[in-house]
Enzyme design. Structure first.
Site, PDB file in Angstrom:
ATOM      1  N   GLU A 130     -13.474  15.660 -51.230  1.00 24.55           N
ATOM      2  CA  GLU A 130     -14.553  16.278 -51.993  1.00 24.55           C
ATOM      3  C   GLU A 130     -15.628  16.856 -51.070  1.00 24.55           C
ATOM      4  OE1 GLU A 130     -13.736  16.762 -54.935  1.00 24.55           O
ATOM      5  OE2 GLU A 130     -12.097  15.322 -54.894  1.00 24.55           O
ATOM      6  N   HIS A 178     -14.713  20.255 -49.739  1.00 23.76           N
ATOM      7  CA  HIS A 178     -14.951  21.344 -50.689  1.00 23.76           C
ATOM      8  C   HIS A 178     -16.307  22.018 -50.461  1.00 23.76           C
ATOM      9  CE1 HIS A 178     -11.640  21.642 -53.447  1.00 23.76           C
ATOM     10  NE2 HIS A 178     -11.614  20.340 -53.677  1.00 23.76           N
ATOM     11  N   GLU A 231      -7.942  24.380 -53.089  1.00 31.66           N
ATOM     12  CA  GLU A 231      -7.390  23.052 -52.831  1.00 31.66           C
ATOM     13  C   GLU A 231      -6.500  22.954 -51.598  1.00 31.66           C
ATOM     14  OE1 GLU A 231      -8.513  20.546 -54.048  1.00 31.66           O
ATOM     15  OE2 GLU A 231      -9.401  21.098 -55.972  1.00 31.66           O
ATOM     16  N   ASP A 273      -5.361  25.288 -66.139  1.00 29.19           N
ATOM     17  CA  ASP A 273      -4.970  23.947 -65.717  1.00 29.19           C
ATOM     18  C   ASP A 273      -3.486  23.872 -65.371  1.00 29.19           C
ATOM     19  OD1 ASP A 273      -7.471  22.934 -65.910  1.00 29.19           O
ATOM     20  OD2 ASP A 273      -7.014  21.409 -67.411  1.00 29.19           O
TER      21      ASP A 273
END
Length: 630
Positions: free
Chosen positions: A317, A320, A339, A398
Site C-alpha cells: 500500500e 502505491h 498493481e 472489477d
C-alpha cells in the site's frame, strides 16, 4: 472521549510536501486508448478540477447528506458526471441560480449519466443525499460489528468506480481532482479522510465537524472516509496508526515500523510526496487487504498475525504512493500499471527491509499465484490474461482486478530489470515517477516512455515488451524468482504425502514456508493425515489468515470434518474478498455437500460483508438478496 489530532500542530508546509500542479487535461487523455468506457464523463468537453464536500453522517438513517460544490473547466456548456442512485435535491451555479439537469438510464455497476446544463458556470453546487439501503461504496456497521461493540462505524471503499455512489463527480481514474471536505458526525465519533486535517474538530452539542483537504490532484476513487470510535498512536514523526481503541496497542505494534518502510521506499524511488503516511486498520468487513488512499492507507485486520509476518501488505500500500497515486492508470483497462508496478515495488521494499531471502519467498509464492490466475482466467490463450485489457463497457471493471495485473505485471518489470540491469532500471523508475507525477498513464504511453528513456537498440525486442502487454499468457522469458528456502519445504511436503511422520515436518518456520508446505500437499489426503498436521500446528484455529486460507482450501477439498466449523468461523469473522470469494467458489463446485454448506454460511455472513465482497459472492452462488441462492 479525547480525540487526538496528530496533524493539527504541524505547519501546512510540513504536511503538504512537493506542491502538485493544478489539475488540467493531461495530454495522455486525448489518446484513443485513454477513453474510459466505465465513466459517463466527457472530460475533453468539460471536466471537474476540484470537489468541495459538506456532508452530515446520519447513522440512524444510514445516509450522508449535504452538498458537493464542483469547480469545472472546459469549453462545453454541459458537463456530464457519474451518479449511482444519488438522491438529488437541487443543482445550482456559484451564484445560486438553478441549473437544469437530467439523469439518464444506467445499470447497477456503472450508475447513470448526470448531465448538467452549466452554460458558462465554473462552479456547480449539488445538494443531495446518498441512497438509503445498500450502497456500493459505503458500509454502515452496527456496534456489534466493531471491536469495541459500543459505537457504530462507517467507511468508504471507492475503487474502482464506487465513489459515484456517494460523491457526484467524474468518477474516472484519469480525471484527477483536488478536494476538500467537512464531515459532521455524532459525538464521540471521529471522522478521518485521505487528506490533511484542517485544524481541530469543531463541536456543538452532540455533534462534531471534521475538516480535511487534498491539494494534490488525485484520481477520484482515492477520496476516502471513515468514522467511528477511532484512536491514534504515532509510530514516527510522519507515521501512525488509527484504529479502534480496543485493538490499538496490538495494531500499533504490528505496524510499528512504518517509518522504516517510508524511508526504504524513498531510498529506492524518490521522495514521499504526500506529507504523512498513516494507516487506518478497519473492522473485519473491509473487503480488501489494503486500500492505498493518500495519506491514510485503509487496511484489513486480517494482516494482524502477531509476528509482523504479513507486513508486506503495508509495503504494497505504501508503494502505491508512487505507482497508482502519483502515476495512475488512465482507464481500468490498464489497471496493471497500478498493481503490477506496486507489486514489484513492494517486493523491493521487503528485500531492503528484510533481506533477499524473505523477498524471494514472497516472489516465488506470487509466481504460483500468477500460474493459478492464468488457469482461473481460462488458460494462457484467454484475453483476460493480457496486461492491457479490453474490458467492454458492459463489464464491471472489477472483472480486471485479478492476480494477472499484480503478478504478471510485476514479473514483466522484473524481466525488464534482468535485461537492463538493476542500476539502469532503478534510475529509470525514479525518473519515470518524477516525469509523470500527478498524471495518468496508458500502456502505450509507458511502452513509448521505455523506448525513449531506457531501452537501447534491440532490448525492446529481446524483452518482447509488446508481447508482454498486449498478448495473453506468460512469455517464455519471464523471470521466475526461486526461493532457496522452498526446496526443503517441497521435499517435506512430498515426504509427508508419501506417509512420512508428522514429526519430520519443519516447525518454527516463516508464514511463507508454511503456506508453501500446505499448497504443495496433494489435493486429496486422508482425514487422519490432515488431523495429524492439525493437532501439531492447529491450523484450523490459527489467527494467521494467510495460513488459515490455504489450510481451508485443502481441508474443504477433502471434506475434513473440522473444516466445516473452521470455515464458518473464518467466513463470518471477516469479509476480505481475497479469502472469501475463492472459498465460496470452491464449496459451490463441490456438489450438494459444498453447496449446502456454502448456502448456510453465506446466509449468516452476507449481512456483514461490504458490497464489494457480497457482489462477487452473489455471482458465484447465484444469490438473490432476500431469497437466498437460486
Amino acid at each position: 472521549m479525547k480525540t487526538p489530532f496528530p496533524l493539527a500542530a504541524l505547519p501546512a508546509a510540513a504536511l503538504l510536501a512537493a506542491a502538485a500542479p493544478a489539475p488540467t487535461i493531461a495530454p495522455v487523455l486525448t489518446a484513443p486508448d485513454a477513453r474510459d468506457v466505465h465513466s459517463h464523463a466527457r472530460p475533453l468537453e468539460a471536466r471537474v478540477t476540484h470537489v468541495s464536500l459538506d456532508l452530515t453522517a446520519d447513522f440512524d438513517g444510514r445516509v450522508l447528506r449535504g452538498t458537493a460544490t464542483l469547480d469545472v473547466t472546459g469549453p462545453g456548456r454541459q458537463i456530464v458526471l457519474d451518479d449511482n442512485r444519488l438522491v438529488i435535491a437541487s443543482i445550482s451555479d456559484g451564484a445560486g441560480k438553478p441549473l437544469r439537469y437530467t439523469v439518464g438510464a444506467g445499470d447497477a455497476a456503472h450508475g447513470a449519466a448526470l448531465t448538467i446544463d452549466r452554460g458558462a458556470a465554473t462552479k456547480i453546487r449539488i445538494a443531495y443525499a446518498t441512497p438509503q439501503g445498500p450502497n456500493a461504496a459505503l458500509q454502515w456497521l452496527d456496534p456489534a460489528q466493531t471491536a469495541g461493540k459500543k459505537y457504530p462505524y462507517l467507511f468508504s471503499q471507492g475503487e474502482a468506480i464506487l465513489n459515484r455512489s456517494w460523491i457526484p463527480t467524474q468518477d474516472s481514474p484519469g480525471i484527477r481532482q483536488t478536494w476538500d471536505a467537512r464531515i459532521n458526525v455524532p459525538r464521540p465519533l471521529t471522522a478521518v479522510m485521505s487528506g490533511v486535517a484542517v485544524g481541530k474538530p469543531v463541536c456543538a452539542k452532540d455533534r462534531c465537524t471534521f475538516a480535511y483537504r487534498m491539494d494534490k490532484p488525485v484520481a477520484p476513487y482515492l477520496i476516502a472516509l471513515a468514522a467511528g470510535d477511532i484512536a491514534f498512536k504515532a509510530t514516527g514523526p510522519r507515521t501512525g496508526i488509527w484504529t479502534e481503541p480496543a485493538v490499538l496497542a496490538k495494531t500499533a505494534w504490528e505496524f510499528g515500523e512504518l517509518e522504516k518502510f517510508v524511508a526504504a521506499a524513498e531510498s529506492l524511488y524518490g521522495p514521499y510526496r504526500w506529507g504523512r503516511y498513516d494507516v487506518l486498520v478497519l473492522p473485519p468487513s473491509f473487503p480488501f487487504g489494503g486500500m492505498e488512499n493518500p495519506t491514510l492507507t485503509f487496511a484489513t485486520p486480517t494482516a494482524i498475525a502477531g509476528d509482523r509476518s504479513l507486513v508486506s501488505l503495508i509495503a504494497h500500500e505504501l508503494a502505491h504512493s508512487w505507482s497508482g497515486n502519483l502515476v495512475t492508470n488512465a482507464t481500468w483497462d490498464d489497471f496493471w500499471l497500478n498493481e503490477g508496478f506496486t507489486s514489484y515495488f513492494e517486493n523491493r521494499i521487503m528485500e531492503k527491509l528484510y533481506g533477499p531471502r524473505r523477498a524471494a519467498m514472497e516472489a516465488d509464492l506470487a509466481w504460483s499465484d500468477m500460474e493459478a490466475a492464468v488457469k482461473g482466467a481460462g488458460g494462457p490463450t484467454s484475453p483476460d490474461t493480457q496486461l492491457h485489457l479490453n474490458l467492454a463497457a458492459n463489464r464491471d471493471p472489477d472483472d480486471g482486478m485479478t492476480q494477472i495485473a499484480y503478478d504478471k505485471g510485476a514479473t514483466f518489470l522484473r524481466t525488464i530489470e534482468s535485461v537492463v540491469g538493476r542500476a539502469r532500471w532503478d534510475a529509470y523508475l525514479r525518473s519515470y515517477f518524477d516525469r509523470h507525477a500527478f498524471q495518468p498513464q496508458t500502456s502505450a504511453g509507458f511502452l513509448a516512455d521505455l523506448r525513449k528513456n531506457l531501452l537501447k537498440p534491440g532490448e525492446a525486442e529481446r524483452i518482447g515488451i509488446d508481447q508482454w502487454v498486449y498478448k495473453p499468457g506468460i512469455p517464455a522469458n519471464a523471470v521466475h524468482v526461486r526461493s532457496d528456502a522452498f526446496p526443503a519445504i517441497d521435499a517435506a511436503a512430498r515426504a509427508y504425502a508419501a506417509g512420512g511422520p508428522v514429526g519430520a515436518v519443519p516447525g518454527d518456520v516463516t508464514t511463507q514456508e508454511y503456506v508453501r508446505f500446505i499448497t504443495q500437499l496433494p489435493r486429496q489426503m486422508p482425514a487422519d493425515r490432515l488431523a495429524a498436521l492439525d493437532q501439531r500446528f492447529h491450523w484450523s484455529e490459527t489467527g494467521n489468515a494467510e495460513i488459515r486460507f490455504v489450510w481451508l482450501s485443502l481441508t474443504l477439498a477433502n471434506r475434513y470434518p473440522p473444516a466445516q466449523a473452521s470455515a464458518e468461523q473464518f467466513l463470518t469473522a471477516q469479509g476480505r474478498r481475497k479469502f472469501v470469494a475463492p472459498l465460496f467458489d470452491q464449496l459451490w463446485g463441490q456438489g450438494d455437500w459444498g453447496r449446502a454448506l456454502a448456502t448456510r454460511i453465506y446466509a449468516r455472513a452476507r449481512p456483514g460483508y461490504h458490497a464489494v465482497t457480497a457482489t462477487t459472492v452473489d455471482k458465484i452462488l447465484g444469490w438473490k438478496a432476500g431469497s437466498g441462492a437460486q
